[in-house]
Scaffold this motif. Structure first.
Motif, PDB file in Angstrom:
ATOM      1  N   VAL A  29       0.860  -1.203   0.016  1.00 29.59           N
ATOM      2  CA  VAL A  29      -0.113  -0.171  -0.102  1.00 29.59           C
ATOM      3  C   VAL A  29       0.898   1.163  -0.049  1.00 29.59           C
ATOM      4  O   VAL A  29       0.737   2.244  -0.797  1.00 29.59           O
ATOM      5  CB  VAL A  29      -0.890  -0.121   1.102  1.00 29.59           C
ATOM      6  CG1 VAL A  29      -1.484   1.537   1.341  1.00 29.59           C
ATOM      7  CG2 VAL A  29      -1.896  -1.044   1.162  1.00 29.59           C
ATOM      8  N   VAL A  30       2.011   1.530   0.923  1.00 33.52           N
ATOM      9  CA  VAL A  30       2.669   2.423   1.101  1.00 33.52           C
ATOM     10  C   VAL A  30       3.567   2.695  -0.413  1.00 33.52           C
ATOM     11  O   VAL A  30       3.884   3.661  -1.088  1.00 33.52           O
ATOM     12  CB  VAL A  30       3.830   2.277   2.076  1.00 33.52           C
ATOM     13  CG1 VAL A  30       4.935   3.518   2.210  1.00 33.52           C
ATOM     14  CG2 VAL A  30       2.892   2.276   3.394  1.00 33.52           C
ATOM     15  N   LYS A  31       3.890   1.412  -1.078  1.00 25.91           N
ATOM     16  CA  LYS A  31       4.815   1.616  -2.360  1.00 25.91           C
ATOM     17  C   LYS A  31       3.601   2.277  -3.417  1.00 25.91           C
ATOM     18  O   LYS A  31       4.080   3.277  -4.138  1.00 25.91           O
ATOM     19  CB  LYS A  31       5.185   0.138  -2.726  1.00 25.91           C
ATOM     20  CG  LYS A  31       6.341  -0.130  -1.911  1.00 25.91           C
ATOM     21  CD  LYS A  31       6.755  -1.691  -2.414  1.00 25.91           C
ATOM     22  CE  LYS A  31       7.727  -2.107  -1.732  1.00 25.91           C
ATOM     23  NZ  LYS A  31       8.057  -3.572  -2.310  1.00 25.91           N
TER      24      LYS A  31
ATOM     25  N   VAL B 153       8.185  12.039   1.085  1.00 24.87           N
ATOM     26  CA  VAL B 153       7.916  11.155   2.473  1.00 24.87           C
ATOM     27  C   VAL B 153       8.545  11.782   3.479  1.00 24.87           C
ATOM     28  O   VAL B 153       9.851  12.071   3.301  1.00 24.87           O
ATOM     29  CB  VAL B 153       8.353   9.614   2.174  1.00 24.87           C
ATOM     30  CG1 VAL B 153       8.526   8.604   3.284  1.00 24.87           C
ATOM     31  CG2 VAL B 153       7.679   9.056   1.011  1.00 24.87           C
ATOM     32  N   ILE B 154       7.706  11.947   4.773  1.00 25.81           N
ATOM     33  CA  ILE B 154       8.603  12.212   6.019  1.00 25.81           C
ATOM     34  C   ILE B 154       8.673  11.183   6.997  1.00 25.81           C
ATOM     35  O   ILE B 154       7.557  10.570   7.261  1.00 25.81           O
ATOM     36  CB  ILE B 154       7.890  13.603   6.461  1.00 25.81           C
ATOM     37  CG1 ILE B 154       7.797  14.754   5.382  1.00 25.81           C
ATOM     38  CG2 ILE B 154       8.351  13.918   7.665  1.00 25.81           C
ATOM     39  CD1 ILE B 154       7.108  15.599   5.870  1.00 25.81           C
TER      40      ILE B 154
ATOM     41  N   LEU C 158      13.110   1.837   8.215  1.00 26.59           N
ATOM     42  CA  LEU C 158      12.435   1.354   6.909  1.00 26.59           C
ATOM     43  C   LEU C 158      13.125   0.580   5.910  1.00 26.59           C
ATOM     44  O   LEU C 158      12.372  -0.188   5.234  1.00 26.59           O
ATOM     45  CB  LEU C 158      12.250   2.849   6.274  1.00 26.59           C
ATOM     46  CG  LEU C 158      11.210   3.960   6.736  1.00 26.59           C
ATOM     47  CD1 LEU C 158      11.257   5.169   5.825  1.00 26.59           C
ATOM     48  CD2 LEU C 158       9.855   3.330   6.456  1.00 26.59           C
ATOM     49  N   GLU C 159      14.387   0.359   5.936  1.00 24.15           N
ATOM     50  CA  GLU C 159      15.016  -0.560   5.273  1.00 24.15           C
ATOM     51  C   GLU C 159      14.416  -1.807   5.452  1.00 24.15           C
ATOM     52  O   GLU C 159      14.220  -2.855   4.843  1.00 24.15           O
ATOM     53  CB  GLU C 159      16.529  -0.460   5.187  1.00 24.15           C
ATOM     54  CG  GLU C 159      16.931   0.815   4.557  1.00 24.15           C
ATOM     55  CD  GLU C 159      16.739   2.039   4.974  1.00 24.15           C
ATOM     56  OE1 GLU C 159      16.981   3.082   4.351  1.00 24.15           O
ATOM     57  OE2 GLU C 159      16.395   2.261   6.291  1.00 24.15           O
TER      58      GLU C 159
ATOM     59  N   VAL D  73      14.315   1.569  -2.333  1.00 25.34           N
ATOM     60  CA  VAL D  73      13.362   1.077  -3.029  1.00 25.34           C
ATOM     61  C   VAL D  73      12.291   2.110  -3.467  1.00 25.34           C
ATOM     62  O   VAL D  73      11.765   2.239  -4.782  1.00 25.34           O
ATOM     63  CB  VAL D  73      12.528   0.129  -1.745  1.00 25.34           C
ATOM     64  CG1 VAL D  73      11.001  -0.228  -2.385  1.00 25.34           C
ATOM     65  CG2 VAL D  73      13.287  -1.051  -1.355  1.00 25.34           C
ATOM     66  N   LEU D  74      11.880   3.177  -2.611  1.00 25.03           N
ATOM     67  CA  LEU D  74      11.042   4.167  -2.987  1.00 25.03           C
ATOM     68  C   LEU D  74      11.603   5.177  -4.112  1.00 25.03           C
ATOM     69  O   LEU D  74      10.877   5.517  -4.947  1.00 25.03           O
ATOM     70  CB  LEU D  74      10.766   4.981  -1.917  1.00 25.03           C
ATOM     71  CG  LEU D  74       9.986   4.038  -0.626  1.00 25.03           C
ATOM     72  CD1 LEU D  74       9.592   5.128   0.518  1.00 25.03           C
ATOM     73  CD2 LEU D  74       8.914   3.269  -1.183  1.00 25.03           C
ATOM     74  N   HIS D  75      12.915   5.209  -4.050  1.00 25.42           N
ATOM     75  CA  HIS D  75      13.399   6.230  -5.099  1.00 25.42           C
ATOM     76  C   HIS D  75      13.310   5.391  -6.478  1.00 25.42           C
ATOM     77  O   HIS D  75      13.157   5.995  -7.543  1.00 25.42           O
ATOM     78  CB  HIS D  75      14.872   6.388  -4.598  1.00 25.42           C
ATOM     79  CG  HIS D  75      15.512   7.373  -5.881  1.00 25.42           C
ATOM     80  ND1 HIS D  75      15.179   8.653  -6.110  1.00 25.42           N
ATOM     81  CD2 HIS D  75      16.600   7.193  -6.832  1.00 25.42           C
ATOM     82  CE1 HIS D  75      15.893   9.217  -7.013  1.00 25.42           C
ATOM     83  NE2 HIS D  75      16.807   8.090  -7.386  1.00 25.42           N
ATOM     84  N   GLY D  76      13.634   4.051  -6.358  1.00 26.96           N
ATOM     85  CA  GLY D  76      13.431   3.188  -7.458  1.00 26.96           C
ATOM     86  C   GLY D  76      12.006   3.285  -8.168  1.00 26.96           C
ATOM     87  O   GLY D  76      11.766   3.215  -9.233  1.00 26.96           O
ATOM     88  N   ILE D  77      11.096   3.421  -7.156  1.00 29.93           N
ATOM     89  CA  ILE D  77       9.583   3.335  -7.577  1.00 29.93           C
ATOM     90  C   ILE D  77       9.318   4.828  -8.199  1.00 29.93           C
ATOM     91  O   ILE D  77       8.462   4.905  -9.182  1.00 29.93           O
ATOM     92  CB  ILE D  77       8.530   3.248  -6.324  1.00 29.93           C
ATOM     93  CG1 ILE D  77       8.748   1.743  -6.042  1.00 29.93           C
ATOM     94  CG2 ILE D  77       7.117   3.494  -6.809  1.00 29.93           C
ATOM     95  CD1 ILE D  77       8.025   1.322  -4.581  1.00 29.93           C
TER      96      ILE D  77
END
Length: 397
Positions: free
Chosen positions: A81-83, A92-93, A101-102, A110-114
């Motif tokens: 869901v977060v992804k 994202v804060i 988080l890792e 991960v999030l930067h890749g998304i």
């Protein structure tokens, strides 16, 4: 939502003070802030300080304009869901322990890749690197190690703290500044999103003026000085005849002359040794004694009236009762009349800063736990059946 940040989506993965305060400021100026809370209890701030009908009054303030979704980040479905939220988010804060988080599968890589355009604000005790990285850190520790506690308090007393969560709030402000700089870089096509690494310790340390060069070059360690402002004179807190306290800042050269004339000390106003600050600092004890001799013979109201007439910066020390009764606070809309979800009327602090064309606004107070889970998930494209399945597996609440 309206405001200068309209169209900016923020995901808040944080609790208590630092990350939530940063997200609150963005929400007040139009950002869509989606706060992710753990099932059952949510953010512990919901139960901190004074409560009304079981919910913290601080919560209603800290979480105004935010959407609350209840997601279990320990489940794979909750992480997904977060992804999905991150795919079109701007910021994202988070204020979890570095590495947390890792371990959840939601780290920067991960999030930067998304979403390469995403900015991640990471607020922690000591920062994302360095030998203290993995230590737990609260705002109080940041104040202690950042230097401000050592310089705060009476001359012969123990180090004192400010009566609010100063370290957390300073980190929040640095986080907001960093987030806006990063988003501006993205929006102007200068590059992708980046990590904004905010340390509680460093946020406090950033306020500590010239402590480093004074120590490095002169070996000087600034000590506690009570109500005085070290190295700047005269600037102190003085007692009045009626037992009140007045802060007087007569520390610029022309203001000093006017202050001395008000207290009938033309001899000091005309003394060439006191013309400039360095000379006054050398005799600061004498100047404080002269000012105290005058204030001790006059009431607080008479002191303030005389100093206002002479254009000498001054003010009495306000309690919250003084603030709420003050007409200037009211005129500046710093006391907003609102109501809690049960209809109870209550005043809340206004919004800072004041923007002339796109001011901030309070659209609603802190939400109930998971109040916006269904509409946020629907906005992400989840069907009613999929939302029900997520709820049945415990991924959302």
């Amino acid at each position: 939502m309206s405001g200068p940040l309209k169209g900016i989506r923020v995901i808040e993965i944080g609790t208590l003070i630092a990350a939530p305060f940063a997200a609150r400021m963005l929400a007040e100026f139009g950002a869509e802030v989606i706060k992710i809370e753990a099932p059952n209890d949510g953010d512990p701030l919901r139960k901190w300080r004074k409560l009304h009908e079981g919910t913290s009054l601080w919560w209603y303030l800290q979480s105004r304009n935010k959407k609350s979704i209840c997601v279990n980040l320990k489940s794979a479905e909750g992480v997904d869901v977060v992804k999905r939220l991150a795919t079109d988010a701007d910021i994202v804060i988070e204020n979890l322990r570095p590495g947390a988080l890792e371990r959840l599968g939601l780290g920067w890589d991960v999030l930067h890749g998304i979403n390469p355009k995403l900015t991640m604000v990471r607020i922690s005790g000591y920062g994302q690197s360095g030998p203290y990285r993995d230590r737990p850190g609260f705002g109080a520790i940041g104040e202690a190690m950042g230097g401000i506690r050592y310089t705060t308090g009476d001359v012969d007393g123990a180090p004192a703290r400010v009566g609010v969560s100063l370290g957390d709030s300073l980190a929040s402000l640095h986080g907001v500044i960093g987030a806006l700089m990063s988003v501006l870089r993205v929006k102007t096509g200068q590059g992708d999103g980046q990590v904004v690494d905010v340390s509680l310790v460093e946020s406090v340390f950033n306020l500590m003026e010239s402590l480093v060069p004074e120590y490095d070059l002169l070996g000087h360690v600034r000590e506690r000085s009570g109500g005085a402002l070290p190295g700047i004179a005269p600037s102190n807190t003085y007692r009045s005849e009626d037992g009140g306290f007045v802060v007087i800042a007569g520390n610029s050269d022309p203001i000093f002359r006017r202050l001395m004339q008000v207290i009938d000390r033309d001899d000091l106003a005309d003394d060439p040794a006191l013309t400039h600050n360095d000379g006054r600092v050398a005799q600061s004890a004498m100047l404080d004694a002269a000012i105290s001799a005058w204030t001790s013979r006059h009431s607080t109201s008479d002191i303030l009236a005389a100093l206002e007439t002479a254009q000498v910066p001054s003010g009495r020390i306000y309690s919250i009762a003084d603030i709420v009764a003050d007409p200037h606070y009211a005129a500046r809309e710093m006391l907003l009349q609102t109501s809690l979800p049960d209809g109870t009327p209550v005043r809340m602090p206004g919004i800072v800063p004041k923007l002339s064309d796109t001011p901030g606004a309070v659209n609603w107070q802190g939400p109930t736990l998971g109040e916006h889970t269904d509409p946020v998930l629907a906005d992400l494209g989840f069907s009613p059946l999929e939302i029900e399945q997520l709820r049945n597996t415990g991924a959302v609440q």
